[in-house]
Motif scaffolding. Structure first.
Motif, PDB file in Angstrom:
ATOM      1  N   ARG A  43       0.838  -1.204   0.000  1.00 42.61           N
ATOM      2  CA  ARG A  43       0.000   0.000   0.000  1.00 42.61           C
ATOM      3  C   ARG A  43       0.871   1.250   0.000  1.00 42.61           C
ATOM      4  NH1 ARG A  43      -2.558   0.368   4.962  1.00 42.61           N
ATOM      5  NH2 ARG A  43      -0.937  -0.964   5.779  1.00 42.61           N
ATOM      6  N   SER A  44       0.379   2.310  -0.595  1.00 42.08           N
ATOM      7  CA  SER A  44       1.124   3.567  -0.626  1.00 42.08           C
ATOM      8  C   SER A  44       0.551   4.599   0.345  1.00 42.08           C
ATOM      9  CB  SER A  44       1.135   4.143  -2.042  1.00 42.08           C
ATOM     10  OG  SER A  44      -0.195   4.406  -2.455  1.00 42.08           O
ATOM     11  N   ALA A  45      -0.517   4.236   1.076  1.00 45.82           N
ATOM     12  CA  ALA A  45      -1.133   5.156   2.036  1.00 45.82           C
ATOM     13  C   ALA A  45      -1.679   4.350   3.215  1.00 45.82           C
ATOM     14  CB  ALA A  45      -2.262   5.939   1.367  1.00 45.82           C
ATOM     15  N   TYR A  46      -1.943   5.059   4.301  1.00 44.92           N
ATOM     16  CA  TYR A  46      -2.526   4.403   5.476  1.00 44.92           C
ATOM     17  C   TYR A  46      -4.035   4.369   5.292  1.00 44.92           C
ATOM     18  CZ  TYR A  46       2.063   5.538   7.186  1.00 44.92           C
ATOM     19  OH  TYR A  46       3.413   5.648   7.315  1.00 44.92           O
ATOM     20  N   THR A  47      -4.521   3.274   4.763  1.00 41.88           N
ATOM     21  CA  THR A  47      -5.921   3.201   4.357  1.00 41.88           C
ATOM     22  C   THR A  47      -6.784   2.299   5.233  1.00 41.88           C
ATOM     23  OG1 THR A  47      -5.367   1.389   2.862  1.00 41.88           O
ATOM     24  CG2 THR A  47      -5.339   3.618   1.941  1.00 41.88           C
ATOM     25  N   ARG A  48      -6.213   1.655   6.207  1.00 37.15           N
ATOM     26  CA  ARG A  48      -7.000   0.734   7.035  1.00 37.15           C
ATOM     27  C   ARG A  48      -7.926   1.515   7.950  1.00 37.15           C
ATOM     28  NH1 ARG A  48      -2.064  -3.270   8.351  1.00 37.15           N
ATOM     29  NH2 ARG A  48      -2.021  -4.247   6.322  1.00 37.15           N
ATOM     30  N   MET A  49      -9.217   1.349   7.742  1.00 38.62           N
ATOM     31  CA  MET A  49     -10.201   2.056   8.545  1.00 38.62           C
ATOM     32  C   MET A  49     -10.754   1.177   9.662  1.00 38.62           C
ATOM     33  SD  MET A  49      -9.884   4.855   7.407  1.00 38.62           S
ATOM     34  CE  MET A  49     -10.395   6.242   6.503  1.00 38.62           C
ATOM     35  N   ILE A  50     -10.001   0.180  10.043  1.00 38.64           N
ATOM     36  CA  ILE A  50     -10.450  -0.695  11.114  1.00 38.64           C
ATOM     37  C   ILE A  50      -9.932  -0.165  12.453  1.00 38.64           C
ATOM     38  CG2 ILE A  50     -10.578  -2.762   9.672  1.00 38.64           C
ATOM     39  CD1 ILE A  50      -7.872  -3.599  10.892  1.00 38.64           C
ATOM     40  N   TYR A  51     -10.633  -0.518  13.496  1.00 33.08           N
ATOM     41  CA  TYR A  51     -10.224  -0.161  14.853  1.00 33.08           C
ATOM     42  C   TYR A  51      -9.861  -1.437  15.595  1.00 33.08           C
ATOM     43  CZ  TYR A  51     -12.117   4.522  14.244  1.00 33.08           C
ATOM     44  OH  TYR A  51     -12.347   5.792  13.813  1.00 33.08           O
ATOM     45  N   PHE A  52      -8.954  -1.332  16.537  1.00 35.65           N
ATOM     46  CA  PHE A  52      -8.645  -2.476  17.381  1.00 35.65           C
ATOM     47  C   PHE A  52      -8.327  -1.985  18.784  1.00 35.65           C
ATOM     48  CE2 PHE A  52      -4.768  -1.297  15.220  1.00 35.65           C
ATOM     49  CZ  PHE A  52      -3.811  -1.310  16.214  1.00 35.65           C
ATOM     50  N   ASP A  53      -8.336  -2.906  19.723  1.00 37.69           N
ATOM     51  CA  ASP A  53      -8.119  -2.570  21.125  1.00 37.69           C
ATOM     52  C   ASP A  53      -6.706  -2.941  21.556  1.00 37.69           C
ATOM     53  OD1 ASP A  53     -10.780  -1.775  21.348  1.00 37.69           O
ATOM     54  OD2 ASP A  53     -11.435  -3.794  21.842  1.00 37.69           O
ATOM     55  N   LEU A  54      -6.108  -2.079  22.351  1.00 40.00           N
ATOM     56  CA  LEU A  54      -4.801  -2.331  22.949  1.00 40.00           C
ATOM     57  C   LEU A  54      -5.019  -2.560  24.436  1.00 40.00           C
ATOM     58  CD1 LEU A  54      -2.734   0.582  21.357  1.00 40.00           C
ATOM     59  CD2 LEU A  54      -2.648  -1.834  20.729  1.00 40.00           C
ATOM     60  N   TYR A  55      -4.730  -3.763  24.889  1.00 38.94           N
ATOM     61  CA  TYR A  55      -4.884  -4.094  26.300  1.00 38.94           C
ATOM     62  C   TYR A  55      -3.534  -4.033  27.001  1.00 38.94           C
ATOM     63  CZ  TYR A  55      -9.546  -5.771  25.186  1.00 38.94           C
ATOM     64  OH  TYR A  55     -10.843  -5.850  24.775  1.00 38.94           O
ATOM     65  N   PRO A  56      -3.527  -3.640  28.272  1.00 38.12           N
ATOM     66  CA  PRO A  56      -2.263  -3.556  29.017  1.00 38.12           C
ATOM     67  C   PRO A  56      -1.791  -4.930  29.470  1.00 38.12           C
ATOM     68  CG  PRO A  56      -4.088  -2.996  30.439  1.00 38.12           C
ATOM     69  CD  PRO A  56      -4.671  -3.207  29.065  1.00 38.12           C
ATOM     70  N   PRO A  57      -0.535  -5.022  29.961  1.00 36.85           N
ATOM     71  CA  PRO A  57      -0.076  -6.281  30.549  1.00 36.85           C
ATOM     72  C   PRO A  57      -0.996  -6.652  31.712  1.00 36.85           C
ATOM     73  CG  PRO A  57       1.747  -4.754  30.262  1.00 36.85           C
ATOM     74  CD  PRO A  57       0.489  -3.991  29.966  1.00 36.85           C
ATOM     75  N   PRO A  58      -1.240  -7.879  31.979  1.00 35.85           N
ATOM     76  CA  PRO A  58      -0.548  -9.072  31.484  1.00 35.85           C
ATOM     77  C   PRO A  58      -1.116  -9.638  30.184  1.00 35.85           C
ATOM     78  CG  PRO A  58      -2.090  -9.724  33.167  1.00 35.85           C
ATOM     79  CD  PRO A  58      -2.192  -8.209  33.041  1.00 35.85           C
ATOM     80  N   TRP A  59      -2.119  -9.014  29.581  1.00 35.20           N
ATOM     81  CA  TRP A  59      -2.716  -9.568  28.372  1.00 35.20           C
ATOM     82  C   TRP A  59      -1.786  -9.457  27.177  1.00 35.20           C
ATOM     83  CZ3 TRP A  59      -5.731  -6.356  31.582  1.00 35.20           C
ATOM     84  CH2 TRP A  59      -6.646  -7.061  32.364  1.00 35.20           C
ATOM     85  N   TYR A  60      -1.215  -8.280  26.987  1.00 36.45           N
ATOM     86  CA  TYR A  60      -0.303  -8.066  25.866  1.00 36.45           C
ATOM     87  C   TYR A  60       0.879  -7.254  26.352  1.00 36.45           C
ATOM     88  CZ  TYR A  60      -4.217  -9.577  23.039  1.00 36.45           C
ATOM     89  OH  TYR A  60      -5.236 -10.296  22.506  1.00 36.45           O
ATOM     90  N   ASP A  61       2.006  -7.359  25.684  1.00 34.30           N
ATOM     91  CA  ASP A  61       3.190  -6.612  26.108  1.00 34.30           C
ATOM     92  C   ASP A  61       3.531  -5.436  25.196  1.00 34.30           C
ATOM     93  OD1 ASP A  61       4.040  -8.029  23.940  1.00 34.30           O
ATOM     94  OD2 ASP A  61       5.763  -8.920  24.910  1.00 34.30           O
ATOM     95  N   THR A  62       2.579  -4.999  24.386  1.00 32.66           N
ATOM     96  CA  THR A  62       2.840  -3.861  23.507  1.00 32.66           C
ATOM     97  C   THR A  62       2.767  -2.527  24.243  1.00 32.66           C
ATOM     98  OG1 THR A  62       0.520  -3.856  22.845  1.00 32.66           O
ATOM     99  CG2 THR A  62       2.068  -4.962  21.381  1.00 32.66           C
ATOM    100  N   HIS A  63       2.068  -2.466  25.366  1.00 35.06           N
ATOM    101  CA  HIS A  63       1.950  -1.206  26.106  1.00 35.06           C
ATOM    102  C   HIS A  63       3.301  -0.607  26.484  1.00 35.06           C
ATOM    103  CE1 HIS A  63      -2.253  -0.031  27.470  1.00 35.06           C
ATOM    104  NE2 HIS A  63      -2.410  -0.823  26.447  1.00 35.06           N
TER     105      HIS A  63
END
Length: 106
Positions: A43-63
């Motif tokens: 892709r040449s642009a940011y076209t994803r119009m989807i939403y997603f949830d970011l959960y804090p640890p201990p569920w995910y470690d991306t925070h």
């Protein structure tokens, strides 16, 4: 801690296919560990119009990673909501996170 490329001058090469949120986070983490990273995206642009949830640890470690990069300072197109344990989770548009991670990577 030592980086991946510390031993005998060897620097691993990482190719990330896809510059979505997961691909960009993977690229940044690989680069921070000492790898030479290349990201390819169709892709040449940011076209994803989807939403997603970011959960804090201990569920995910991306925070912690996103916090260290300064992501939670910005408030654009993000909904904060509190979980039962008083921790915050976030709903974010994929294109917003992609744009932020691209700026960090540059």
């Amino acid at each position: 801690e030592r980086a991946l490329g510390d031993e005998d001058g060897f620097v691993p090469k990482v190719l990330v296919v896809g510059a979505g949120p997961v691909g960009l986070l993977s690229a940044l983490e690989s680069w921070r560990a000492g790898a030479a990273v290349r990201v390819i995206e169709k892709r040449s642009a940011y076209t994803r119009m989807i939403y997603f949830d970011l959960y804090p640890p201990p569920w995910y470690d991306t925070h912690p990673t996103l916090k260290n990069l300064g992501f939670f300072v910005q408030r654009a197109e993000r909904k904060d909501w509190e979980l039962a344990n008083s921790k915050l989770a976030y709903t974010i548009r994929a294109s917003t996170l992609e744009a932020f991670l691209s700026k960090v990577a540059l």
